[in-house]
Design a protein around this motif. Sequence first.
Motif, PDB file in Angstrom:
ATOM      1  N   GLU A  75      12.800  14.740 -45.045  1.00  0.00           N
ATOM      2  CA  GLU A  75      12.666  13.676 -44.044  1.00  0.00           C
ATOM      3  C   GLU A  75      11.529  14.035 -43.096  1.00  0.00           C
ATOM      4  O   GLU A  75      11.474  15.137 -42.562  1.00  0.00           O
ATOM      5  CB  GLU A  75      13.964  13.525 -43.251  1.00  0.00           C
ATOM      6  N   LEU A  76      10.611  13.085 -42.915  1.00  0.00           N
ATOM      7  CA  LEU A  76       9.542  13.235 -41.944  1.00  0.00           C
ATOM      8  C   LEU A  76       9.832  12.292 -40.785  1.00  0.00           C
ATOM      9  O   LEU A  76      10.004  11.094 -40.989  1.00  0.00           O
ATOM     10  CB  LEU A  76       8.186  12.907 -42.560  1.00  0.00           C
ATOM     11  N   ASP A  77       9.900  12.840 -39.589  1.00  0.00           N
ATOM     12  CA  ASP A  77      10.189  12.058 -38.393  1.00  0.00           C
ATOM     13  C   ASP A  77       8.926  12.006 -37.542  1.00  0.00           C
ATOM     14  O   ASP A  77       8.576  12.982 -36.871  1.00  0.00           O
ATOM     15  CB  ASP A  77      11.344  12.707 -37.628  1.00  0.00           C
ATOM     16  N   LEU A  78       8.224  10.870 -37.593  1.00  0.00           N
ATOM     17  CA  LEU A  78       6.982  10.691 -36.849  1.00  0.00           C
ATOM     18  C   LEU A  78       7.314  10.259 -35.421  1.00  0.00           C
ATOM     19  O   LEU A  78       7.984   9.250 -35.221  1.00  0.00           O
ATOM     20  CB  LEU A  78       6.107   9.644 -37.536  1.00  0.00           C
ATOM     21  N   VAL A  79       6.855  11.043 -34.453  1.00  0.00           N
ATOM     22  CA  VAL A  79       7.153  10.777 -33.041  1.00  0.00           C
ATOM     23  C   VAL A  79       5.857  10.715 -32.239  1.00  0.00           C
ATOM     24  O   VAL A  79       4.814  11.209 -32.669  1.00  0.00           O
ATOM     25  CB  VAL A  79       8.091  11.852 -32.448  1.00  0.00           C
ATOM     26  N   TRP A  80       5.948  10.113 -31.060  1.00  0.00           N
ATOM     27  CA  TRP A  80       4.768   9.987 -30.195  1.00  0.00           C
ATOM     28  C   TRP A  80       4.988  10.624 -28.825  1.00  0.00           C
ATOM     29  O   TRP A  80       4.152  10.479 -27.931  1.00  0.00           O
ATOM     30  CB  TRP A  80       4.387   8.510 -30.047  1.00  0.00           C
ATOM     31  N   ASP A  81       6.103  11.311 -28.662  1.00  0.00           N
ATOM     32  CA  ASP A  81       6.400  11.945 -27.390  1.00  0.00           C
ATOM     33  C   ASP A  81       6.820  13.383 -27.651  1.00  0.00           C
ATOM     34  O   ASP A  81       7.807  13.588 -28.375  1.00  0.00           O
ATOM     35  CB  ASP A  81       7.515  11.183 -26.666  1.00  0.00           C
ATOM     36  N   PRO A  82       6.099  14.361 -27.191  1.00  0.00           N
ATOM     37  CA  PRO A  82       4.930  14.211 -26.326  1.00  0.00           C
ATOM     38  C   PRO A  82       3.695  13.808 -27.121  1.00  0.00           C
ATOM     39  O   PRO A  82       3.600  14.094 -28.323  1.00  0.00           O
ATOM     40  CB  PRO A  82       4.750  15.607 -25.728  1.00  0.00           C
ATOM     41  N   MET A  83       2.774  13.143 -26.435  1.00  0.00           N
ATOM     42  CA  MET A  83       1.519  12.765 -27.078  1.00  0.00           C
ATOM     43  C   MET A  83       0.726  14.033 -27.395  1.00  0.00           C
ATOM     44  O   MET A  83       0.704  14.974 -26.604  1.00  0.00           O
ATOM     45  CB  MET A  83       0.680  11.869 -26.147  1.00  0.00           C
ATOM     46  N   TRP A  84       0.097  14.024 -28.561  1.00  0.00           N
ATOM     47  CA  TRP A  84      -0.731  15.159 -28.962  1.00  0.00           C
ATOM     48  C   TRP A  84      -1.952  15.243 -28.058  1.00  0.00           C
ATOM     49  O   TRP A  84      -2.488  14.225 -27.601  1.00  0.00           O
ATOM     50  CB  TRP A  84      -1.178  14.993 -30.413  1.00  0.00           C
ATOM     51  N   ASN A  85      -2.404  16.472 -27.807  1.00  0.00           N
ATOM     52  CA  ASN A  85      -3.673  16.680 -27.112  1.00  0.00           C
ATOM     53  C   ASN A  85      -4.322  17.937 -27.675  1.00  0.00           C
ATOM     54  O   ASN A  85      -3.649  18.764 -28.302  1.00  0.00           O
ATOM     55  CB  ASN A  85      -3.477  16.752 -25.587  1.00  0.00           C
ATOM     56  N   PRO A  86      -5.627  18.091 -27.496  1.00  0.00           N
ATOM     57  CA  PRO A  86      -6.341  19.223 -28.102  1.00  0.00           C
ATOM     58  C   PRO A  86      -5.812  20.597 -27.707  1.00  0.00           C
ATOM     59  O   PRO A  86      -6.020  21.561 -28.444  1.00  0.00           O
ATOM     60  CB  PRO A  86      -7.786  19.023 -27.621  1.00  0.00           C
TER      61      PRO A  86
END
Length: 98
Positions: A75-86
């Motif tokens: 299972e791959l759980d794609l999330v946006w929190d926290p937002m990625w940063n360099p």
Amino acid sequence: MLTKKDVVDVLMGCKDPELDADIVNLGLIYGISIAEGKDVKVTLTMTSAMCPVTSLILADAQLRLEGLPGVGKVELDLVWDPMWNPDMMSDELKYRNT
């Protein structure tokens, strides 16, 4: 019995083609859990919600994980929190072109 190292090792072969870097060193992997020694869940993100290669990266990761000996459900759980940063990138990637 699968280990987190097995999962990380296989995901290091999964690259973001736009950045020519693997998703582990990019810092896109937020979590890995393994249930009953075989069922793998990976929580991950992309560099941007508008990433044009999201589907390619997810498909590649899924196939690589399903190819692990002894793996069960993936299972791959794609999330946006926290937002990625360099700052989430490995030091090796941050400084490879300096």
